[in-house]
Design a protein around this motif. Structure first.
Motif, PDB file in Angstrom:
ATOM      1  N   ALA A   3       0.839  -1.191   0.000  1.00  0.00           N
ATOM      2  CA  ALA A   3       0.000   0.000   0.000  1.00  0.00           C
ATOM      3  C   ALA A   3       0.875   1.242   0.000  1.00  0.00           C
ATOM      4  O   ALA A   3       1.930   1.275   0.627  1.00  0.00           O
ATOM      5  N   VAL A  13      -3.750   0.130  -2.997  1.00  0.00           N
ATOM      6  CA  VAL A  13      -3.312  -1.117  -2.380  1.00  0.00           C
ATOM      7  C   VAL A  13      -3.181  -2.168  -3.468  1.00  0.00           C
ATOM      8  O   VAL A  13      -4.126  -2.426  -4.211  1.00  0.00           O
ATOM      9  N   THR A  44      -5.711  -4.532  -7.574  1.00  0.00           N
ATOM     10  CA  THR A  44      -5.547  -3.326  -6.759  1.00  0.00           C
ATOM     11  C   THR A  44      -6.884  -2.923  -6.158  1.00  0.00           C
ATOM     12  O   THR A  44      -7.941  -3.341  -6.627  1.00  0.00           O
TER      13      THR A  44
END
Length: 196
Positions: A3, A13, A44
């Protein structure tokens, strides 16, 4: 999980795949993290409208082993007459009826939406049933086309160019801005295709 701050008010992230992205997005919503937007993708999750430092600290409480809760089930009726159905059947080493049965027997889950409003990227197809995209995209794929690319399944909500293998078609409205949730197949939704 990796992250990092993404601009002044977001955190991006990175996770190992769509199942983890969906699980993380569900966890963020359940935990009530102070974010405005939660946007899962293939690997993500973008958490936007927040103080990155607060969210980065909170993410320490999430583990990649946490599964996303099962979403509601949507059955999508399909007329299996797509122009690539015979190709997919041959690629799978079965006849057309068996290809339809395999597709209809697969438990799909909407991992994320993108490409067009209401277009859900559905996971669930095993690796051994992956099919390649077309070498050259079609200039126009009709709305409602049910198609495969790699291990993804999707339904085109509107007519658009596309390079996925078309299995059939449905009349289901995938995007309706007047519904409480405009995308019928929002992330986390379980999807079952049935012969129309």
């Amino acid at each position: 999980m990796r992250a990092r701050p993404f601009g002044p008010s977001a955190v991006l992230v990175e996770v190992d795949g769509p199942a983890e992205a969906l699980a993380l997005a569900a966890w963020v919503r359940t935990e009530g993290l102070p974010v405005v937007e939660v946007v899962p993708a293939a690997a993500t999750v973008l958490l936007d409208g927040t103080d990155p430092a607060v969210v980065l600290d909170a993410l320490a409480g999430w583990t990649p082993e946490a599964a996303a809760p099962a979403g509601g089930l949507v059955e999508v009726p399909v007329v299996y007459d797509g122009e690539d159905l015979a190709y997919v059947a041959e690629r799978w080493g079965v006849d057309i009826d068996e290809a339809v049965e395999r597709h209809a027997a697969t438990a799909f889950v909407s991992a994320f939406c993108g490409f067009a409003p209401g277009f859900a990227y559905l996971t669930g197809l095993p690796d051994e049933l992956a099919v390649p995209r077309l070498d050259s995209p079609r200039p126009r794929v009709p709305a409602g086309s049910v198609a495969l690319a790699g291990t993804w399944c999707g339904v085109y909500p509107t007519a658009s160019p596309g390079g996925w293998r078309i299995l059939g078609r449905t009349d289901v409205a995938l995007w309706d801005p007047d519904r409480p949730t405009p995308a019928l197949l929002a992330p986390g939704t379980r999807v079952r295709f049935v012969r129309a």
